[in-house]
Write an enzyme that holds these catalytic residues in place. Sequence first.
Site, PDB file in Angstrom:
ATOM      1  CB  SER A  92      -0.946  -0.019   1.196  1.00 28.21           C
ATOM      2  OG  SER A  92      -0.242  -0.297   2.369  1.00 28.21           O
ATOM      3  CG  MET A  93       1.227   4.996  -2.157  1.00 27.70           C
ATOM      4  SD  MET A  93       0.224   5.998  -3.236  1.00 27.70           S
ATOM      5  CE  MET A  93      -0.842   4.811  -4.012  1.00 27.70           C
ATOM      6  CE  LYS A 127      -4.451   6.783  -2.337  1.00 26.94           C
ATOM      7  NZ  LYS A 127      -5.718   6.086  -2.103  1.00 26.94           N
ATOM      8  NE  ARG A 148      -3.287  -3.517  -0.901  1.00 28.33           N
ATOM      9  CZ  ARG A 148      -3.452  -2.255  -0.598  1.00 28.33           C
ATOM     10  NH1 ARG A 148      -2.824  -1.339  -1.278  1.00 28.33           N
ATOM     11  NH2 ARG A 148      -4.247  -1.897   0.365  1.00 28.33           N
ATOM     12  CE  LYS A 298       2.297   5.900  -8.967  1.00 31.01           C
ATOM     13  NZ  LYS A 298       1.575   5.208 -10.014  1.00 31.01           N
ATOM     14  CE  LYS A 322      -5.792   8.246   1.307  1.00 31.31           C
ATOM     15  NZ  LYS A 322      -6.317   7.782   2.587  1.00 31.31           N
ATOM     16  CB  CYS A 416     -48.754   3.915   4.949  1.00 32.53           C
ATOM     17  SG  CYS A 416     -48.526   4.730   3.359  1.00 32.53           S
ATOM     18  CB  CYS A 419     -52.791   4.555   2.474  1.00 35.53           C
ATOM     19  SG  CYS A 419     -51.794   3.177   3.035  1.00 35.53           S
ATOM     20  CB  CYS A 439     -50.844   2.568  -0.602  1.00 35.72           C
ATOM     21  SG  CYS A 439     -49.842   3.971  -0.084  1.00 35.72           S
TER      22      CYS A 439
HETATM   23 ZN   LIG Z   1     -49.606   3.324   2.048  1.00 37.49          ZN
END
Ligand SMILES: [Zn+2]
Length: 684
Positions: A92-93, A127, A148, A298, A322, A416, A419, A439
């Site tokens: 990894s880096m 990146k 990886r 790099k 980052k 609901c 409804c 509904c």
């Molecule tokens: Zn409903």
Amino acid sequence: MAEPKAVDQLTLAEAKDEIGPLRQQISQWGREYYEQDNPSVEDFVYDRAYQRLVDIEQRFPALVTPDSPTQRVGGQTNGNLPKVSHTIPMLSMGDVFSADELFDFNKRQQDNDQMTEEEPAYNLELKIDGLSLSVVYENGKLIQASTRGNGEIGEDVTKNVQLIKDVPKVLPEPLSLEFRGECYMPKQAFAKLNEKREAAGDPVFANPRNAAAGSLRQLDSRITGRRQLATFMYYVPEWRKLGVTTQDEALQRMRELGFSVNPTNRVVRSKDDIQQYITEYTAKRDQLPYGIDGIVEKVNDLATQDALGATVKVPRWEIAYKFPPEEQATIVHQIEWTVGRTGNVTPTAVMDPVQLAGTTVSRASLHNPDYLQDKDIRIGDTVYLHKAGDIIPEISRVDKTKRPADSQPYRIPTQCPVCGSTLVHLDDEVALRCINPMCPAQIKEGLAHFASRNAMNIDGLGPKIINQLWEKSLIHDFADLYQLSHDQLLTLDKFGEKSATNLLTSIDNSRHNSVERLLFGLGIRHVGAKAAQLLAEHFGSLDAVMTANANEIAAVDNIGPTIGDSVATYFANNEVDALINKLKQVGVNMDYLGQRSAEVAAQAGDSPWNGRRVVLTGTLAKMTRRQATDWLTAHGAKVTGSVSKKTDLLIAGEKAGSKLTKAQKLGITVWDEDKFSREIEEEH
Ligand SMILES: [Zn+2]
């Protein structure tokens, strides 16, 4: 969140107390991130904690243990995919979080004896927010692809990578070489995938990287194939074999070999130029079609890279800068619940509008009740917003220190919002559903789906018009659409003669659709456009689908028991029966009008092509390969890729090569394109 004590002010005892739980926390987050593709915290929370552990260990080296997360390369294999050992470890880096830290790193690096130049050239690259991928070619042919994993051992994802379009399966040169890069999911594909998952009541992916990882590390390649993954390749460990000497030359060579290589890399020397690149891409970040989380620097000269080598964990010749997290604080005023077509009830936080990554944001989906409760989001809370994958606004955390004293945990609705019927959790779903078929919210969403492009394709019948038709009680179900009159349409807002005529015409046209559109438009659970097509093709008419039982439906190729049960249950309903009758009365077509597939044609036994195994080769002049294949399969032939003893016929276009030779050797019938087109004409 209380700020922890600065590391340089910790006593040894305090450091000892802190370090155990901190390691545990980081390991847990690491497992969520690398093994489960399902992190519970933002990257920068992880990065911060990790950096703190590094700092503490640096200050108190006696506290370093071999099992500390700082001593391991992140990522373990998920255990199900076959393993691949990396001949050259995939490290990894290291990372830094500010330009100053980056320049400090460069200064230290330039003190290294292996650095021959005062002001060395650096290659800067974006990146990409994805997961590392290794692809190995032998004599120019892709033979292996792997993740990886832990850096030494990764997972074999060769079959899945075969389905990623931008990875060349054959190189223009017979190279035997490994290439490395990043596999990612474009922002739009990520947004769409999450939208679909949310609609289906599945958990959503936290960011495009997790979506890419979850899609690439599938045991079932078909899932990978559906998920629009892409790559950017950026590294060749054995660069000498490519005849290049610098990183930017290596990138250029990879482009020439047909790899997808990100076009934004830049070779720079001065601090100013590095700063300029950082500033430029920090600003452009939101506009890119893929997610990036920083910039990689790099050393451009590859021999110097090799000379610098690596520490136990990270290369000395590259570092990741980052980006700082883009977050905004705001206050939650309301939590809205909306009902989707399938009755899925989803919460959305409504907040004070804030500027975030280039847009004004005032709403963020909370996905499902579990999500809301896990984060303990309450009305009146101050929350931090970010954009997942730079695109979807999401609440990252609640600032509990700013929580009002009288704050109450949010109560998940039991009814609901539209409804009033009792909400339920189906099976083990996290989604909350309204299962009342009457509904209004669901019916309106259902009507919009019925009219949508891949369903009945009724142009001009969008959600706003549907809502008006509904409010005026002009429609209650799909069939009512076909009884609308010109005069009724004229009563709608901003509706003139012309729009009324146009809408009536498109409604009328939809009567003549082939039945797969209706099957999809009905909105049967689990029946997507593709499944509707398969069912229509197989059964030939809606009546035949309706009389089939669950097992018969499940037995259709690529359908299976989930759809089988769902379709059978749907049509067992009396109200559905009445609806279909009504649709028949208003003249909606109930038959399959498309070409019959190989399977159906073969069952019918009415084509001389039935079951014939055909191979196409060379260049066809009168049609594309695709058209030829479609015609052949539609007439019952089986089109395969390679010639074998089982092949019945080879159709050879111009410049036919080894397949033709092989067919001749095996004594297989060979046709040229003229012969094939004469046959096509005779069939019609
Ligand atoms: Zn409903």
